[in-house]
Motif scaffolding. Sequence first.
Motif, PDB file in Angstrom:
ATOM      1  N   ILE A  94     -10.189  -5.441  11.723  1.00  0.00           N
ATOM      2  CA  ILE A  94      -8.877  -4.780  11.688  1.00  0.00           C
ATOM      3  C   ILE A  94      -9.061  -3.282  11.846  1.00  0.00           C
ATOM      4  CG2 ILE A  94      -6.707  -4.581  10.407  1.00  0.00           C
ATOM      5  CD1 ILE A  94      -7.525  -6.857   8.681  1.00  0.00           C
TER       6      ILE A  94
ATOM      7  N   GLY B  12      -8.681   1.242  16.630  1.00  0.00           N
ATOM      8  CA  GLY B  12      -9.495   0.410  17.516  1.00  0.00           C
ATOM      9  C   GLY B  12     -10.774   1.120  17.933  1.00  0.00           C
TER      10      GLY B  12
ATOM     11  N   THR C 140     -12.916   2.747  15.331  1.00  0.00           N
ATOM     12  CA  THR C 140     -13.763   3.013  14.163  1.00  0.00           C
ATOM     13  C   THR C 140     -15.170   2.453  14.410  1.00  0.00           C
ATOM     14  OG1 THR C 140     -11.837   3.007  12.760  1.00  0.00           O
ATOM     15  CG2 THR C 140     -13.943   2.643  11.662  1.00  0.00           C
TER      16      THR C 140
ATOM     17  N   VAL D  87      -2.871  11.452   9.696  1.00  0.00           N
ATOM     18  CA  VAL D  87      -4.181  10.886   9.332  1.00  0.00           C
ATOM     19  C   VAL D  87      -4.005   9.741   8.336  1.00  0.00           C
ATOM     20  CG1 VAL D  87      -6.293  11.405   8.047  1.00  0.00           C
ATOM     21  CG2 VAL D  87      -5.586  12.892   9.921  1.00  0.00           C
ATOM     22  N   ALA D  88      -3.106   9.910   7.394  1.00  0.00           N
ATOM     23  CA  ALA D  88      -2.897   8.850   6.402  1.00  0.00           C
ATOM     24  C   ALA D  88      -2.143   7.685   7.049  1.00  0.00           C
ATOM     25  CB  ALA D  88      -2.103   9.390   5.223  1.00  0.00           C
ATOM     26  N   SER D  89      -2.737   6.527   6.973  1.00  0.00           N
ATOM     27  CA  SER D  89      -2.149   5.358   7.640  1.00  0.00           C
ATOM     28  C   SER D  89      -1.029   4.767   6.774  1.00  0.00           C
ATOM     29  CB  SER D  89      -3.264   4.331   7.829  1.00  0.00           C
ATOM     30  OG  SER D  89      -2.817   3.289   8.629  1.00  0.00           O
TER      31      SER D  89
ATOM     32  N   MET E   2      -0.260  -4.517   9.851  1.00  0.00           N
ATOM     33  CA  MET E   2      -1.499  -5.316   9.737  1.00  0.00           C
ATOM     34  C   MET E   2      -1.262  -6.469   8.760  1.00  0.00           C
ATOM     35  SD  MET E   2      -4.259  -2.252   9.342  1.00  0.00           S
ATOM     36  CE  MET E   2      -4.696  -1.187  10.716  1.00  0.00           C
TER      37      MET E   2
ATOM     38  N   GLU F 153      -6.226  11.049  -0.500  1.00  0.00           N
ATOM     39  CA  GLU F 153      -6.528  11.655   0.807  1.00  0.00           C
ATOM     40  C   GLU F 153      -5.577  12.770   1.207  1.00  0.00           C
ATOM     41  OE1 GLU F 153      -4.976   7.960   3.659  1.00  0.00           O
ATOM     42  OE2 GLU F 153      -6.614   9.194   4.358  1.00  0.00           O
TER      43      GLU F 153
END
Length: 619
Positions: free
Chosen positions: A358, A362, A364, A410-412, A419, A499
């Motif tokens: 996951i 795509g 990482t 940046v923070a998802s 997901m 974060e």
Amino acid sequence: MCGIVGYIGKKQALPILLQGLRDLEYRGYDSAGVAVLDNGAIDRVREVGKVDKLTQKIGEKKIQGTVGIAHTRWATHGGVTEFNAHPHIVDGKLAVVHNGIIENYRELKIKLEKQSVKFESETDTEVLGCLIYQEYKNLERSGMKPGASDILRDAVRAALLQVRGTYGLVVMHKDNPFELVAARLGSPLVIGYGEGENYIASDATPILPFTKRMAFLDDGEIAVIDLGTPKISNLNNELVAKVLSNIDWDQAKAQKGGYADFMLKEIFDQPMVFEDALRGRLNMDEGTAVLGGLNMTHEQMREIKRVCIIAEGTARYAGLVGKYAFERLANLPVEVDYSSEFRYRDPIVNKNTLVFVISQSGETADTLMAAREAKRKGAFVRGIVNVVGSTIARETGAGTYIHAGPELAVASTKAYTNMVAVLILYALEFGRLKHTSLATGQRVLQALLEIPEKMNLVLKQNDAIKKIAEDCKNYKDVLFLGRGVNFPVALEGALKLKEISYIHAEGFAGGELKHGPLALVSSDVPVVAVLSKDQLYEKMKSSIQEVRARGARTLIIATVGDEEAKEVASDIIYVPDTMELLEPLLNTIPLQLFAYHMAVALGRDVDRPRNLAKSVTVE
Ligand code: M6R
């Protein structure tokens, strides 16, 4: 998310369109294109990559004309190629740009192919363009003259009546050279009203330099935009009077859709993009999901004995929620691992193991290497990825896109919820081949369909959450507690807070408290606890009582109607009831907002926190 810009007037269209595309770059895209209509011909240029590359490709080419449309594409159907980039042109006569997803494009494509229509791309947009073009020809056959006023609008309407899905689209036709036709369902479009000229775009940003007088199209509306006042009607062909707004945002604010930061915008995007994650993937009759990218026969699916989920950060926490879903619905043992650990141990995977990797980006590095390792060992490796055409998507070659749209902060946030949605759908698809009943499957699907509306109810409490966060901003440590399916929610809440606010935060399972973390609790350490009305309610409540007995301030995420929860709450946020497995989809949102407002109150750069990158492409 894809971007649209269109112009009609007396000025040269090309410079306006190219500048508009640059103004839309912030939305994220993988290719761009422009089409200008002049002297009965459409001149089009498309290019993979940045708008600068498109501009270079145009070079000295003389593209003249005062009517045109342009697009930045974020791939959803079909890879990142020039052929798939917009505008799509049909028969040299009609050009179309489109944002959104046409759910039934496969059926429509088959129907059109039977009428000898040929396609150049793999996109749903080209199918839509061809459908409009065919309807235009049908109107001609029924006696309307090419170029007649209303023929293009009527063709668009006739096509849209056959379409399922979402769209924000703009078309131009060489036989109707003095108009653009635009339509919206679920994908925003704004018209800018000028003097003897008009603009259309997917948000206000590219229009702001020219006019502040704008009208936002509503769902189901079609606009005919010419040199005069745009004429707007609905799908029933009734004229609609629009109220013009005076938009005095600056460019930066407009890019964020009026929100102060991308993170806040992306949190608020969740109800909308969640629908995209479900679109075309639910089979209510069979009580199951249909995720085309799995590429496994039912026989192969039944042979799977174990599931491994590999990811990092927020993606891994989504994976942890997936574990609960797979164990409950599919009765399969699930292991969730950090990609960085998986690739360096001796993971036991084989041809009966299904490995999900996951990743939002795509790209990482650890997750990519872990996917390669699992593949080498013979497992079925499937990607659950946001960015179309990214390395993990390509290397896994199978799997599912989560359709969250570009995530720029940046923070998802929105990628996480999508997901989780996709993992639940997978768990259901496997479960329905084994022991999950039709009734349970249908209940899960129904509950998923209700989630966007319930997310909106959570988001409405933004101001209350903001107030609590501002009140808590001086704490140096915050603990997060959850149990069962809400344990990963606690972990995700703590990750978000650390974060972007740089406050020390940890998430724990409620049952683990007495085994160590309780030593951290004092009146200086607030505890954020998820107390949903589910099977672990009483146990979770006693954990909260334990921290309160040690003087901790408690922020409780409770289920609407649970008055008892107030007994253990210093502050309380209520979220709507849903199926237990789906609770993380709602309970995570207040924690995202809590982290966001804490960070803002502390003056942090929310979208670009220190030391972190959006995409971690190195070990
Ligand atoms: O792009 P990916 O989903 O693979 O990224 C994984 C993590 O780096 C990512 O989730 C990170 O933890 C986020 N900054 C969390 O908000």
